[in-house]
Design an enzyme around this catalytic site. Sequence first.
Site, PDB file in Angstrom:
ATOM      1  N   SER A 166     -11.153   6.137  -3.284  1.00 59.55           N
ATOM      2  CA  SER A 166      -9.163   6.800  -3.530  1.00 59.55           C
ATOM      3  C   SER A 166      -9.505   8.193  -4.440  1.00 59.55           C
ATOM      4  O   SER A 166      -9.817   8.620  -4.388  1.00 59.55           O
ATOM      5  CB  SER A 166      -9.566   5.016  -4.528  1.00 59.55           C
ATOM      6  OG  SER A 166      -8.353   5.170  -5.244  1.00 59.55           O
ATOM      7  N   ASP A 266      -1.849   1.429   3.455  1.00 65.25           N
ATOM      8  CA  ASP A 266      -1.508   2.286   1.707  1.00 65.25           C
ATOM      9  C   ASP A 266      -0.689   3.143   1.678  1.00 65.25           C
ATOM     10  O   ASP A 266      -0.053   3.835   3.226  1.00 65.25           O
ATOM     11  CB  ASP A 266      -3.723   2.857   2.299  1.00 65.25           C
ATOM     12  CG  ASP A 266      -3.323   3.401   0.821  1.00 65.25           C
ATOM     13  OD1 ASP A 266      -2.724   3.982  -0.212  1.00 65.25           O
ATOM     14  OD2 ASP A 266      -4.612   3.503   0.386  1.00 65.25           O
TER      15      ASP A 266
END
Length: 323
Positions: A166, A266
């Site tokens: 991330s 995502d």
Amino acid sequence: MASNTTKEVLHDLSPIIKIYKDGTIDRLTGTPNVPASPEDPTTGVASKDIIISPEVQARLYLPKLTDPNQKLPILVYYHGGAFVRESPYCFLFHHFTDILAAEAKALIISVKYRLAPEHHLPIAYEDSWTALQWVVSHFIANTSIEKDPWITKHGDFGKLYVGGDSAGANIAHNIVLQAGVKPLPGDVKILGLFLSHPFFWGSKPVGSERKEDFDGQHLACRLWSCIYPSAPGGIDNPMINPFAEDAPSLSGLGCSRLLVCLAEKDQMTQRGILYAETVKKSGWNGEVHLVVVDGEDHCFHVIDPHTDKAKDLIKQLASFISS
């Protein structure tokens, strides 16, 4: 904190963080810190905390050795958390990194960089670069740093990797780009980079992204303006948008292997796919691997590393590092 419900909110970035006009901050999610361990009872991995500089720390992970002089791949790892939360010491990332060290049989240096909004970007990038230089300085015979015995004895600098999840993947990308133009101590080369669910965004949609998410009110956009308010170009700053007009070419990545790991659900997956495709077309002279896991969402393998799909992804990460 309950008392903050009566305070005036400056930035409401729920469900991640709230910042109040009086300067107080509520981190709305996160996991508690856990101590390092001389030997994890499940994995056998040893961990310890070290100080790199007055501002930068790290937690080191050493898997169980088969030979007291065994050399291991080195991974400099940057944790996720939207640049504003978590650390190598929190349960979430400690547990994941411990498992990865055992699976990959790699020496991992998990970097504790300073968090926003107390420390606006680019401080996290600067801290992360400091940590990489510190690790690589162990390769040099004469250096002023206090060397860590795990790294000097067991680190194989011919197998140096950088990676992250991330926000940590965003950092890893920027660090390896920097390594492409600034030689590391001893002219050590980074062999591979892995980006897991990288935090990239921009002002215009790519691929199948929804146009309505690009009105400036998306959480990623509001978060970026809060943690890097002075960023030239705003949400199209190259550090968050590697496809911006003035972004450096991805052909400049300072490594020779790349693994991009994504999840179907995502919101940032389309940018991860574009990243891998852009590297392939850039003239970069290396090997690119792309993994997209069906039916999963952002950083699922960190949130619960014990599901079948998480175990499979961790095995792929480990294979990339150890091969």
